[in-house]
Design a protein around this motif. Structure first.
Motif, PDB file in Angstrom:
ATOM      1  N   GLY A   1      37.525  22.185 -23.974  1.00 48.90           N
ATOM      2  CA  GLY A   1      37.307  22.021 -22.554  1.00 48.90           C
ATOM      3  C   GLY A   1      38.086  21.953 -21.734  1.00 48.90           C
ATOM      4  O   GLY A   1      37.690  21.837 -19.505  1.00 48.90           O
ATOM      5  N   MET A   2      39.001  21.083 -21.867  1.00 47.21           N
ATOM      6  CA  MET A   2      40.120  20.804 -20.636  1.00 47.21           C
ATOM      7  C   MET A   2      41.329  21.611 -20.732  1.00 47.21           C
ATOM      8  O   MET A   2      41.385  22.739 -20.962  1.00 47.21           O
ATOM      9  CB  MET A   2      41.068  19.633 -21.140  1.00 47.21           C
ATOM     10  N   VAL A   3      41.616  21.483 -19.473  1.00 47.85           N
ATOM     11  CA  VAL A   3      43.348  22.311 -19.342  1.00 47.85           C
ATOM     12  C   VAL A   3      44.578  21.756 -18.631  1.00 47.85           C
ATOM     13  O   VAL A   3      43.953  20.827 -18.933  1.00 47.85           O
ATOM     14  CB  VAL A   3      43.167  23.616 -18.422  1.00 47.85           C
ATOM     15  N   LEU A   4      45.587  22.289 -18.813  1.00 49.10           N
ATOM     16  CA  LEU A   4      46.477  21.682 -18.997  1.00 49.10           C
ATOM     17  C   LEU A   4      47.485  21.065 -17.682  1.00 49.10           C
ATOM     18  O   LEU A   4      47.344  22.982 -16.836  1.00 49.10           O
ATOM     19  CB  LEU A   4      48.298  22.055 -19.994  1.00 49.10           C
ATOM     20  N   THR A   5      47.372  20.508 -16.802  1.00 48.14           N
ATOM     21  CA  THR A   5      47.796  20.141 -15.656  1.00 48.14           C
ATOM     22  C   THR A   5      49.519  20.287 -15.697  1.00 48.14           C
ATOM     23  O   THR A   5      49.578  19.831 -14.363  1.00 48.14           O
ATOM     24  CB  THR A   5      46.644  19.262 -14.599  1.00 48.14           C
ATOM     25  N   LEU A   6      49.658  21.436 -15.650  1.00 55.20           N
ATOM     26  CA  LEU A   6      50.937  21.765 -15.330  1.00 55.20           C
ATOM     27  C   LEU A   6      50.635  23.206 -15.242  1.00 55.20           C
ATOM     28  O   LEU A   6      49.666  24.229 -15.637  1.00 55.20           O
ATOM     29  CB  LEU A   6      52.368  21.382 -15.950  1.00 55.20           C
ATOM     30  N   SER A   7      51.702  24.076 -13.899  1.00 59.42           N
ATOM     31  CA  SER A   7      51.537  25.019 -13.540  1.00 59.42           C
ATOM     32  C   SER A   7      53.141  25.199 -14.562  1.00 59.42           C
ATOM     33  O   SER A   7      54.045  25.278 -14.296  1.00 59.42           O
ATOM     34  CB  SER A   7      51.557  25.736 -11.841  1.00 59.42           C
ATOM     35  N   HIS A   8      53.110  27.160 -15.028  1.00 56.12           N
ATOM     36  CA  HIS A   8      53.987  27.059 -16.062  1.00 56.12           C
ATOM     37  C   HIS A   8      54.572  28.243 -14.520  1.00 56.12           C
ATOM     38  O   HIS A   8      53.692  28.879 -14.447  1.00 56.12           O
ATOM     39  CB  HIS A   8      53.774  27.689 -17.038  1.00 56.12           C
ATOM     40  N   ALA A   9      55.774  29.139 -14.741  1.00 57.68           N
ATOM     41  CA  ALA A   9      56.909  30.264 -14.154  1.00 57.68           C
ATOM     42  C   ALA A   9      56.359  30.896 -14.908  1.00 57.68           C
ATOM     43  O   ALA A   9      55.820  32.163 -14.684  1.00 57.68           O
ATOM     44  CB  ALA A   9      58.392  29.804 -13.916  1.00 57.68           C
ATOM     45  N   TRP A  10      55.880  30.514 -16.421  1.00 63.94           N
ATOM     46  CA  TRP A  10      56.008  32.189 -16.847  1.00 63.94           C
ATOM     47  C   TRP A  10      54.048  33.016 -16.157  1.00 63.94           C
ATOM     48  O   TRP A  10      53.904  33.957 -16.704  1.00 63.94           O
ATOM     49  CB  TRP A  10      56.070  32.882 -18.382  1.00 63.94           C
ATOM     50  N   SER A  11      53.054  31.683 -16.161  1.00 67.26           N
ATOM     51  CA  SER A  11      51.706  32.470 -16.224  1.00 67.26           C
ATOM     52  C   SER A  11      51.806  32.949 -14.775  1.00 67.26           C
ATOM     53  O   SER A  11      50.817  33.723 -14.857  1.00 67.26           O
ATOM     54  CB  SER A  11      51.224  30.566 -16.123  1.00 67.26           C
TER      55      SER A  11
END
Length: 641
Positions: free
Chosen positions: A612-622
């Motif tokens: 239910g969590m998300v990784l709190t990093l933005s990825h360039a590829w995303s």
């Protein structure tokens, strides 16, 4: 074919008084079967368990079927493929090995029996073929049943293979949490009260000797009633809100802003791979948490600069165009001594090798993908430096190609020597070679030789080795590069063999795509947002989280539908575009992020982080892959999709 026999075992309460009823009835396919054959039958099994004891009892229920099997091959979509992990893989995760049942085996995550919580599977079903060239069976369930979370599993021994569903869920012999350290096995129990009756529903499937018959079954289940939340007729614990979707055009604008506002660093002109959501704790520049690195392709670099340039051209955004060009300039300014791109740029040391155990090794998939997108860019935005870099890479690959067509998996940055020929990562070079076919006739010939060589991986239902970080594991990314490779070959030649391989590659890839909505606890980020997992892909059997990389072949799947007249590929492509138009921060602060920040990981199971969590990093590829898919749809006039 007769329905497989079922057995019901009561676990952890051997002396308790339970009565069991089993009803098995034929269930017609919910969609048209491919090449119907006698014996491909499907049944619905209803199992009722009544507790007749006089005092409460804690127990679990396991429903199993077994078949004679001398050399079984198992498939759990998204989670387990054959042996699953090659014996010499440098990353540890669950592996199947006949006869492995000791404590030492289990400590190394090797076993002849595995049970997994159902939310690890893209579709909660386990397939088994008795041996190569022999028919098999499949047993399917649901993530949630009357006793809560459920698990699916298999075992092999004494000439038999056993498939099972267990409720409540349990994991055995160990639990996997994303690293090489096994966690203790999990064994949930239900407290039965006197007179209580519970009902469990599952599906049984006879499957053809061709292992690709999984596609027929998965299509039936995807189209079946309750597929959006297949809880065996049981309603979710509470109504779940739906996450809002932004429009295709707005999604493109948000993703482009993520690349230009957060990931672009003008000194020296790179797309930083990851950027932290939290800017206050880390400071404005984010350097304590932002990854000061850029891959040439894959998780950063050329592919996403290409998508940004396409967006800038459509929207007449001069600043986005300048940023995209500066990244492409930086990526093409320096090649490795062997004539190919480098793997990764680090702020602390400049360009160097890929993420591989081979010293000075450059990974074929990363380099091939970068070259592919550079060649695409050159069709509309020519530049002498870019073209020279692309040609140098292509010439190097043609020169290194083995006589049988293998393009190699890992290359020495200095000498060009092939350090590893294993796996199917070389598929990523085929679109680049095809895209530059009019530059040099050798390129298309090399692409066709490679297509012939890697066809065995597609036909063997075991593509593996595409991403740098999981060595030779089977991954969704292996499916993406195979789809892109064989659609490119068919687009260029119109030869039916390439179309068939493109179709099979897409269907293998779609085994990683979630066909149902995982049920999240309402106070988790994904639960509170009403995130729908339907259309997201499990990254791999090693990296068990959901990601959006499947958007990279959106246009290829649309073309495949048009060529075959089969809407399946188009529908699943658009389903993925829908999935990742959820949880997009339109304004600073949305979803605990800033506008344009897009996570890589959505945790749909207990792996790496709590479910239910998300990784709190933005990825360039995303951001880049979403931008690419949106621009592809917009270019086709499908903005309303």
């Amino acid at each position: 074919m007769a329905a497989p026999a079922l057995e019901v075992a009561i676990l952890d309460a051997p002396d308790a008084d339970f009565a069991v009823e089993i009803e098995v009835v034929p269930s017609p396919a919910s969609g048209p079967a491919l090449e119907p054959e006698s014996g491909r039958s499907t049944w619905t099994a209803t199992v009722r368990v009544t507790y007749a004891g006089s005092a409460p009892a804690d127990a679990a229920v396991r429903i199993s079927t077994r078949i004679p099997a001398d050399d079984p091959w198992f498939l759990i979509p998204g989670a387990f493929y054959g042996e699953n992990r090659p014996a010499d893989n440098d990353r540890i995760f669950p592996r199947f090995q006949p006869g492995a049942s000791s404590a030492a085996d289990h400590a190394a995550m090797v076993s002849d029996e595995w049970h997994f919580r159902a939310d690890r599977a893209a579709t909660p079903i386990v397939f088994c073929w008795a041996a190569s060239g022999q028919e098999g069976v499949a047993l399917g369930g649901s993530e949630i049943g009357e006793l809560g979370e459920q698990s699916i599993g298999f075992a092999a021994g004494d000439g038999f293979a056993t498939l099972s569903l267990t409720a409540p869920a349990r994991e055995h012999p160990v639990s996997y949490y994303g690293d090489g350290v096994p966690r203790p096995a999990e064994s949930e129990l239900h407290r039965f009260v006197p007179g209580e009756t519970i009902t469990l529903v599952l599906s049984l499937h006879g499957i053809a000797a061709d292992r690709h018959d999984y596609d027929r079954v998965l299509r039936e289940l995807h189209r079946g009633p309750g597929a959006a939340h297949p809880a065996a007729g049981v309603a979710p614990v509470a109504p779940v809100p739906s996450a809002p979707l932004v429009s295709i055009d707005d999604a493109a604008a948000i993703a482009a802003e993520g690349l230009t506002r957060w990931h672009f660093d003008p000194d020296p002109g790179v797309l930083l791979e990851t950027v932290g959501f939290d800017r206050e704790v880390t400071g404005g520049d984010g350097r304590p948490v932002d990854r000061q690195a850029m891959h040439i392709g894959w998780v950063s670099g050329i592919p996403w600069a290409t998508a940004l340039l396409q967006h800038a051209h459509r929207t007449s955004d001069a600043e986005a165009a300048r940023i995209a060009r500066s990244v492409l300039d930086f990526c093409t300014a320096e090649l490795s001594p062997s004539g190919t791109f480098w793997g990764v740029w680090y702020r602390s040391g400049g360009w160097t090798q890929s993420w591989t155990r081979h010293p000075r090794g450059l990974h074929a998939r990363t380099l091939g993908e970068a070259t592919d997108f550079l060649v695409r860019t050159l069709t509309t935005h020519d530049d002498p430096q870019w073209r020279a870099a692309a040609r140098s890479n292509l010439d190097a690959m043609v020169a290194r190609q083995r006589a049988d067509g293998n393009l190699g998996a890992v290359h020495d940055a200095d000498t060009g020597e092939i350090l590893s020929w294993e796996g199917s990562a070389g598929l990523a070079w085929i679109p680049a070679l095809v895209g530059a076919a009019d530059w040099d006739p050798r390129y298309l010939r090399a692409a066709e030789r490679a297509g012939d060589y890697y066809a065995a991986f597609v036909l063997g239902e075991y593509l593996h080795g595409a991403p740098e970080d999981v060595d030779l594991a089977p991954t969704s990314e292996d499916g993406y590069i195979a789809v892109m490779a064989y659609t490119a070959l068919y687009r260029a030649t119109r030869q039916p063999r390439w179309l068939d391989l493109a179709r099979r590659s897409a269907e293998w890839m779609l085994t990683f795509r979630y066909s149902y909505d995982v049920l999240f606890r309402p106070l988790t980020p994904l639960g509170a947002a009403g995130f729908s997992t339907r259309g997201a892909d499990q990254a791999s059997s090693s990296n068990q989280h959901l990601h959006a990389y499947g958007l990279i072949c959106t246009a290829d799947l649309l073309d495949l539908s048009a060529w075959t007249g089969d809407s399946w590929y188009r529908d699943r492509a658009l389903e993925t575009v829908d999935c990742f138009r959820q949880l997009l921060p339109e304004r600073d602060g949305d979803y605990n992020a800033y506008r344009g920040m897009i996570t890589e990981r959505y945790y749909q199971t207990e792996c790496f982080q709590p479910k239910g969590m998300v990784l709190t990093l933005s990825h360039a590829w995303s951001a880049g892959v979403l931008l690419l898919a949106c621009e592809q749809l917009l270019a086709r006039g499908e903005a309303a999709a």
